[in-house]
Write a protein that holds these residues in place. Structure first.
Motif: not given
Length: 342
Positions: A228-252
């Motif tokens: 999860e930290q890796i995903v948030w770290s990568v996502l932090s460089d892309y302010p025009c995107f966000h993350m949602t959650r599903g069943k055992k999945v993080m979606e950007i």
């Protein structure tokens, strides 16, 4: 009590799934016979979970409610919308093996013969088509950000997002992609995530065209926080995107005002039902992302939002189905009713 004890024995022996599938023993083109250990299986599973029983009362079984639903459909055009994973196919350990069963494909094909039908999935549109392989169904991938719909273009949507195209058989359709400008960033982020997550055993990064799915079904519990930290770290460089959650999945996803609910309204518009009181949409879905679609039907005051779930959770859906085997029974009955009108 005897029936419930028999059903518990079936579950203990691992036969519940087999019995659910055996409810449909003949294709729709012939006489359909529904069989099962008890009639209660068709109107909902036997369960001792008090919370689920209470929840099911608030969200009645769509199978037992279908006759009443169809009575309200007289003089109206039914349009059917469905999620894919967990609805048309069961949730599986390997996302690349979420295959649709032949009976489900047959039922879906028959439904689409009688009613406009669309699948709206978080998967890429091409991937869903490879699973389904039906040409009489419309497809919306990436949570509705990649739609293959009817050829009629809707004037209220930006022309740059719509193009007319033809399939291999010469059939005309419209491609609508409201997040096209985000593709370069998505492709760059996808590469970064694949590199950064390779150190986490069991992590799987899936390219879903206009969104990215990071699956962690096979990730050890002690490794999840690092992933999860890796995903948030990568996502932090892309302010025009966000993350949602599903069943055992993080979606950007791109942070645009577009979701499965918007996809429903777009498809209803292209089908000619904008502001129509003579349309009756059904939406069947099993995930949090389907809530946007449920809310649209509720807001329109039209149709039937149906959640597919074996556990109770807060939902805007009005009705419920237990799992994909009940979805199959629902589609078979709907197709049979459509055939009776032909």
């Amino acid at each position: 009590m005897v029936k419930e004890n028999i059903w518990r024995l079936y579950r203990a022996m691992g036969l519940q799934k087999w019995l659910s599938k055996s409810q449909i023993i003949e294709p729709i083109s012939g006489e359909i016979q529904e069989v099962g250990p008890t009639d209660s299986v068709l109107s909902g599973p036997v369960t001792e979970d008090g919370k689920y029983i209470s929840w099911r009362k608030e969200h009645p079984c769509a199978l037992s409610s279908l006759p009443r639903m169809l009575n309200s459909a007289k003089g109206k055009q039914i349009v059917v919308f469905l999620d894919y994973d967990g609805t048309l196919s069961p949730i599986v350990n390997d996302p690349n093996r979420a295959f649709m069963s032949p009976p489900m494909r047959s039922a879906l094909h028959e439904v689409a013969r009688h009613f406009p039908t669309a699948i709206i999935s978080g998967r890429s549109r091409d991937k869903v088509y490879e699973f389904v392989k039906l040409d009489n169904v419309y497809y919306a991938g990436s949570h509705g950000m990649d739609i293959m719909g009817p050829p009629l273009q809707v004037e209220s949507y930006h022309d740059k997002h719509q193009i007319n195209a033809h399939d291999k058989k010469g059939k005309e359709f419209t491609i609508f992609q409201p997040a096209q400008e985000y593709l370069p960033s998505i492709e760059k982020m996808l590469k970064e995530l694949k590199i950064e997550t390779c150190s986490i055993p069991g992590a799987f990064v899936e390219d879903n065209r206009f969104c990215i799915s990071v699956h962690y079904r096979h990730v050890l519990e002690e490794d999840y926080e690092a992933l999860e930290q890796i995903v948030w770290s990568v996502l932090s460089d892309y302010p025009c995107f966000h993350m949602t959650r599903g069943k055992k999945v993080m979606e950007i996803r791109p942070s645009i005002k577009w979701n499965k609910g918007d996809a429903i309204e777009y498809l209803l518009d292209t089908l000619g039902f904008v502001d129509s009181s003579n349309v009756l949409p059904f939406y069947l879905g099993d995930d949090k992302t389907d809530e946007d679609a449920f809310k649209v039907l509720k807001r329109r005051g039209q149709g039937y939002p149906v959640v597919v779930s074996s556990i109770p959770w807060e939902t805007s859906a009005s009705y419920s189905l237990f799992d994909s085997s009940e979805v199959l029974s629902f589609l078979v009955r709907l197709a049979r009713w459509g055939k009776s009108l032909a």
